[in-house]
Design a protein around this motif. Structure first.
Motif: not given
Length: 358
Positions: A12-23, A321-338
């Motif tokens: 869930i961590a890698g896939l949710s981050a990937a979906a946010e980073l792909a754009p 907590y992987g699933f329940q934090t995944s939306p905000a965690a993935a958004a943070l990954v994209a924000d930091l790397l973007g």
């Protein structure tokens, strides 16, 4: 091809981050197993209870709610119940405060879950603020978004070697060789192993086994509307699952990264704690399994660039907590790397950063 983002780990961590980073750039996800979400993500209790965990985890979980609500059918009502014996008042009080529950009578608890044993249960509490997560739908939605934006996924791609390659990374895997500008370590229980391969200092993550058993519905009852039930102090839990009941001893047994299996003795002890609080005995198991919940030393997720190797990015330590934090965690990954502003507080971002370990 040189990818902008190479992600190791198809949970869930890698896939949710990937979906946010792909754009934001080209993405490749490498998953060691034949199927995505094989390990911890495929063995989760899949509950969204945003008040569960330490303060940074709770803040990240609460920040995820809007994203869950925006996905029709992703959350469904479950609710939460805590039951305790008379000598568990201290644990019960901590749970009552921590989960934000309302104490109820044992009779009220039995009205909701008829198998509660009035001879052993002395204290009970309930709340409605807990929901089932449709984990399969969530995983597939991330994969669909990733591929729609041009991202790629490789399974059977266990990473065997990582080398610095100029300004990026050269990664050898079961699916071949890959080059990426940024390496994102979302490898679950294997995150420190991946760091060592990349010659990045590991942070000291600990995988912990948690066993589960699936049992027939107690007394043949309809359990579909029962809440998730915890023994005080999270000494066990039970959760309805497709007409049956999942019961876990809720153990945390440290072990190395592996494809975990349930420990028979630990499972029996947990089932005994469950049986003590209900009127129906466990007569047989439908199935049993185990997963690894991996924690950082302070039990808070680690999200951010490695301080010494900035193009090595940690996305690790999700624990339970992987699933329940995944939306905000993935958004943070994209924000930091973007390199764009985040909607999360600066204090929360700092508390998640790997820089906190020195």
């Amino acid at each position: 091809m040189t990818y902008d983002f190479l992600i190791i780990g198809g949970g869930i961590a890698g896939l949710s981050a990937a979906a946010e980073l792909a754009p934001l750039g080209s993405v490749l996800v490498l998953e060691a197993e034949e199927h995505l979400a094989h390990h911890a993500s495929g063995r989760s209790a899949a509950l969204y209870e945003p008040r569960y965990g330490l303060a940074p985890v709770v803040e990240l979980s609460l920040a995820s709610e809007a994203a869950f609500r925006a996905m029709p059918g992703m959350l469904s009502d479950r609710g939460l119940m805590i039951v305790a014996k008379a000598d568990q008042q201290a644990e019960f009080a901590r749970d009552l405060k921590g989960f934000g529950l309302e104490q109820v009578s044992v009779a009220e608890a039995r009205a909701r879950v008829p198998v509660i044993n009035p001879d052993t249960v002395a204290l009970a509490a309930m709340a409605d603020h807990a929901w089932d997560i449709d984990t399969d739908r969530l995983i597939q939605s991330h994969v669909k978004r990733l591929r729609a934006a041009g991202g790629e996924v490789e399974t059977n791609a266990r990473v065997t070697g990582i080398m610095r390659n100029g300004a990026g990374w050269h990664v050898e895997s079961g699916a071949g060789a890959h080059v990426g500008r940024v390496l994102i370590n979302a490898a679950g229980a294997w995150v420190d192993d991946v760091a060592r391969m990349a010659k990045v200092r590991p942070l000291g993550f600990t995988p912990n086994r948690r066993s589960m058993a699936r049992i027939p519905a107690p007394g043949g009852q309809d359990v579909s509307r029962w809440p998730m039930i915890f023994g005080a102090g999270e000494s066990w839990y039970a959760k309805p699952d497709a007409g049956a009941l999942i019961v876990s001893p809720a153990e945390e047994h440290p072990m190395g990264p592996q494809d975990a299996w349930a420990d028979d003795m630990v499972l029996a002890e947990g089932l005994a704690r469950y049986e003590e609080m209900v009127t129906e005995p466990v007569t047989r198991l439908l199935a049993n399994w185990a997963g690894l919940r991996t924690f950082a030393p302070d039990r808070v997720l680690v999200i951010g660039r490695d301080p010494a190797v900035p193009n090595f990015f940690w996305l690790a330590g999700q624990g339970g907590y992987g699933f329940q934090t995944s939306p905000a965690a993935a958004a943070l990954v994209a924000d930091l790397l973007g390199e764009r502003p985040s909607g999360l507080s600066a204090g929360l971002i700092a508390s998640l950063s790997p820089a906190r370990f020195g």
